[in-house]
Structures are given as structure tokens and as C-alpha cells.
Design an enzyme around this catalytic site. Structure first.
Site, PDB file in Angstrom:
ATOM      1  N   TYR A 123       0.781  -1.233   0.000  1.00  0.00           N
ATOM      2  CA  TYR A 123       0.000   0.000   0.000  1.00  0.00           C
ATOM      3  C   TYR A 123       0.810   1.279   0.000  1.00  0.00           C
ATOM      4  O   TYR A 123       0.268   2.358  -0.220  1.00  0.00           O
ATOM      5  CB  TYR A 123      -0.995  -0.025   1.172  1.00  0.00           C
ATOM      6  CG  TYR A 123      -2.042  -1.094   0.973  1.00  0.00           C
ATOM      7  CD1 TYR A 123      -3.110  -0.880   0.115  1.00  0.00           C
ATOM      8  CD2 TYR A 123      -1.928  -2.331   1.598  1.00  0.00           C
ATOM      9  CE1 TYR A 123      -4.060  -1.873  -0.097  1.00  0.00           C
ATOM     10  CE2 TYR A 123      -2.869  -3.330   1.390  1.00  0.00           C
ATOM     11  CZ  TYR A 123      -3.934  -3.095   0.541  1.00  0.00           C
ATOM     12  OH  TYR A 123      -4.864  -4.071   0.310  1.00  0.00           O
ATOM     13  N   PHE A 415     -10.880  -3.986  10.900  1.00  0.00           N
ATOM     14  CA  PHE A 415     -12.039  -3.942  10.010  1.00  0.00           C
ATOM     15  C   PHE A 415     -11.697  -4.555   8.664  1.00  0.00           C
ATOM     16  O   PHE A 415     -12.375  -4.398   7.714  1.00  0.00           O
ATOM     17  CB  PHE A 415     -12.552  -2.501   9.851  1.00  0.00           C
ATOM     18  CG  PHE A 415     -11.496  -1.508   9.440  1.00  0.00           C
ATOM     19  CD1 PHE A 415     -11.223  -1.276   8.105  1.00  0.00           C
ATOM     20  CD2 PHE A 415     -10.771  -0.797  10.391  1.00  0.00           C
ATOM     21  CE1 PHE A 415     -10.264  -0.348   7.720  1.00  0.00           C
ATOM     22  CE2 PHE A 415      -9.813   0.137  10.026  1.00  0.00           C
ATOM     23  CZ  PHE A 415      -9.559   0.365   8.685  1.00  0.00           C
TER      24      PHE A 415
END
Length: 415
Positions: A123, A415
Site C-alpha cells: 500500500y 475492520f
């Protein structure tokens, strides 16, 4: 082969989610967990890449609210469920999804995107920087004792059904959110996450248990001021009981309630160890224990953060010391962020606008993301060669101002 990138339709969820599970090893999830993630899936904020009737890529973005330095809770995109089929790697599938997603996030008016990374190396090239870490602890409770503050003995503890006291515990959690950068305001449905109690999660331990801390109020009644959710895994060795207490979550409104909950967990009969995998790096527990070396402490990267709109994001938080600095920002993936930005701020607020003035500091959007929540200093990034000082004194000024003045940033749950 040709592929199509499109928004997720409800009727496609099963195929879409199965592609995600396969990308993470293909282990089936318990029905209870799968149902929760389906209920939480943001269909209007999710995308997939399709090769015929096969889903070969998935990504979503939860509609979160995140605490930033200064206590404001701001809208952020919680990037999630990112996966690419092994048959379609190195074909630009992930890049196309990240491109579409960041364009969408910008169109939604959200200036920040966050994620937890299964592989951090992925990322950085999309502008995400490591913004928070978490502390894990394996505490030898046969050797470690607690020194508790005054008032701890005045706190009443009682066992409670986790579901029955959910509202009271959520009230405690909500009061904690503004106190620490990185905490997530609980959106509808997310209160169920901490109650997940599958056999896979237990790994041989008990069903989920809950203890609440209460204190008498001014009117003579009692109120919940803290809670701990945990599992107990019984075990026996040659020397006797070797049970383990596995902590799911613990929140409290004051030092005495917090200490009372930890003391309870340390003293559970027939156990020798407390395992707490997700603590803030500055958790007060570190100052209650008698021997920190026997706490098995370890650090782990946690939340990665990207500024989608540099100006809006830097205006959304406050700064612990006055600053007036011009950043030269690099952002090849979101070129609307590139260029010079003048940030002026203090503990009361900030402005951040484009400028033609000479730059004081040069860095990429990735470094701004790392420093944004106040847990990573610009000085440490500069020492690694990631930030360049162009005006003498600018680095010290900005580094001090960006740091969190209250508590280290921390993500309370994944999450």
C-alpha cells in the site's frame, strides 16, 4: 482475457466475498461471522473486478468516523475486503481498484482513507503510510503484580451477559472515542463485532465472558464505568493449572475502574497468563505492573493512513504548538495533492491552502499520512531520509506541532 470493474450488486455478494476468502487462503468462516460481514458490507461503496462470471478482485470502503488530534471526529473511508485472485495477479487489477476507490472517496468528500494491511509492502505505492502501532502483551501473572491507584477497592465488579450490557458498554466506549486519536466512532451494526464468539475465535477457550465495573452515582444508584470482555482457556501442566485469560476488549472511564478490571483479570483462578493482543503503545497498564520485562511486550503495525485531500485533511485537526510551514508534497497517484501547501495552525485550529511561497519541508503524501495522527514524528521520518528540511528550524517546528498532545493514536479494532 478482458475484465470489467463495476460497483458491487447485492446479488453478487456471495461470489465477491468468496473471492476475498480465497485470496486469504480459502478457509471458510463460521456462519455467524460471515453473516456479520455481509450485514456490514457497504454495497454502494464497494467494487469488484469481473472476468466473465468470475469475481477476480474486490475492495470496499466503510463509512467511518475517526478521532484526530484535537478531539474532532472526522469522516474517513475505511478501506477493506481487498483481494485479487491468484490467477489475475500482476495484471493491474489492484491498481485499477485503488484508482477507482480513491477517486470515489474524493467524490464523497472524505479527505482521509485508512486501512489495515495484510501485506504492508503493497500500500505504500498508493500513498498509505503507517500511522499507528499496537502493543501486544503475554503477561506472566504468577510473577507480575499490580500496584493500583486509590479508589480501586471502591469499584464494584460483576459478571454480566455480554449482550445484555451491550448498551451500557457502548456508552463507555463512546465517551472514550474523543480522548485518543485513531479511535473509531461506533457506526450502526459495528457494536456486534466485539460480541463475535465463534469456535474459531475461541481456539479451545470458554464462551465470551464479560465483567462490568460500576460505581455509585450521586443519586445513590450505580453506573457502568468500565468493562472487560474475555475468554478463559483452561490448561494443566505437571505443576498444576496453566490457564490463559485472552482479553478481547477493555475500556474504562477512570484509573480506578481500569485498575480494578485488570486486577480481576490477573487474579482469575487456575490461570497463569493474561494475553492482550491489542493495547495502545502508551497503555496505563505499563505503569501498573511490577515487572514490565515479564509482560512479553511486542509491537505491531496497525493502521495505515492516506490523505486524499491534503488541504482538507490538515485543516481537520489541531496542532499542539503554533506552526506556519510550507510543504512541498509529492503524490503521483493522486496528482491533485501535488505542489506547495501552507499550513498554519495551533491548538485552536488550522488553515491549509495552496501557495507559491518557497517550501520549508519536502515530503510525499505517504509521510504526511504517517504523521497525521500524531504518533509518528516528522523528525524520525527525516532521519530516515523521508522528509527534507529546506528551511532551518522548520522540521523541529512542524514535528513538535504534529505530535499528539494527549495520547498515542490507537485503533481499537480491526475492520
Amino acid at each position: 482475457m478482458t475484465t470489467e470493474l463495476r460497483a458491487l450488486r447485492k446479488e453478487d455478494w456471495t461470489v465477491w466475498y468468496d473471492n476475498l476468502l480465497r485470496a486469504f487462503g480459502g478457509v471458510p468462516e463460521p456462519a455467524e461471522e460471515r453473516e456479520l460481514w455481509q450485514a456490514l458490507t457497504p454495497y454502494d461503496r464497494s467494487i469488484g473486478v469481473w472476468d466473465g462470471d468470475q469475481c477476480v478482485g474486490s475492495a470496499g470502503a466503510y463509512d467511518f468516523r475517526l478521532t484526530v488530534p484535537g478531539g474532532a471526529v472526522v469522516p474517513v473511508a475505511g478501506v477493506t475486503m481487498v483481494g485479487v485472485a491468484a490467477t489475475h495477479r500482476r495484471r493491474g487489477v489492484l491498481t485499477s481498484m485503488m484508482r477507482r476507490q480513491l477517486d470515489d472517496v474524493r467524490s464523497w468528500g472524505e479527505s482521509v482513507a485508512v486501512l489495515t494491511a495484510s501485506e504492508p509492502v503493497i500500500y505504500g505505492r498508493f500513498g498509505y503510510g503507517l500511522a499507528t502501532q499496537r502493543l501486544g502483551a503475554d503477561i506472566d501473572t504468577t510473577r507480575v503484580r499490580l500496584s493500583v491507584p486509590p479508589g480501586t477497592d471502591d469499584v464494584r465488579l460483576r459478571y454480566a451477559d455480554p449482550a445484555e450490557v451491550l448498551d451500557a458498554c457502548e456508552t463507555v466506549y463512546a465517551r472514550r472515542v474523543p480522548e485518543r486519536p485513531g479511535m473509531l466512532e461506533r457506526r450502526p451494526g459495528w457494536e456486534r463485532l466485539d460480541l463475535l464468539d465463534t469456535e474459531q475465535q475461541r481456539q479451545g477457550a470458554s464462551p465470551l465472558q464479560c465483567v462490568v465495573a460500576e460505581r455509585a452515582g450521586d443519586g445513590g444508584g450505580s453506573g457502568v464505568v468500565g468493562y472487560a470482555r474475555f475468554w478463559v482457556k483452561a490448561d494443566w501442566g505437571p505443576g498444576g493449572a496453566e490457564g490463559v485469560v485472552q482479553v478481547g476488549s477493555l475500556e474504562a472511564l477512570d484509573p480506578a475502574a481500569r485498575a480494578a478490571l485488570w486486577r480481576f483479570l490477573f487474579d482469575i483462578d487456575l490461570t497463569r497468563c493474561v494475553v492482550a493482543p491489542r493495547l495502545p503503545v502508551d497503555d496505563p497498564l505499563l505503569h501498573l505492573v511490577s515487572d514490565v520485562r515479564r509482560c512479553g511486550l511486542r509491537m505491531k503495525d496497525d493502521l495505515y493512513l492516506r490523505l486524499v485531500e491534503v488541504g482538507a485533511a490538515l485543516r481537520a485537526r489541531t496542532y499542539q504548538a503554533p506552526l506556519d510551514v510550507v510543504f512541498e508534497v509529492e503524490d503521483a497517484f493522486c496528482p491533485w495533492n501535488e505542489g506547495r501547501w501552507r499550513l498554519t495552525g495551533d491548538p485552536k485550529g488550522a488553515t491549509c491552502e495552496r501557495t507559491a511561497d518557497a517550501a520549508d519541508l519536502s515530503l510525499s503524501v505517504r509521510e504526511l499520512g504517517s504523521a497525521y495522527l500524531g504518533g509518528v514524528s516528522l523528525s524520525s521520518l527525516a532521519a530516515a531520509g523521508r522528509v527534507r528540511e529546506l528551511r532551518e528550524g522548520a522540521l523541529a517546528e512542524a514535528s513538535l506541532a504534529f505530535l499528539s498532545s494527549t495520547a498515542a493514536p490507537w485503533l481499537p479494532h480491526g475492520f
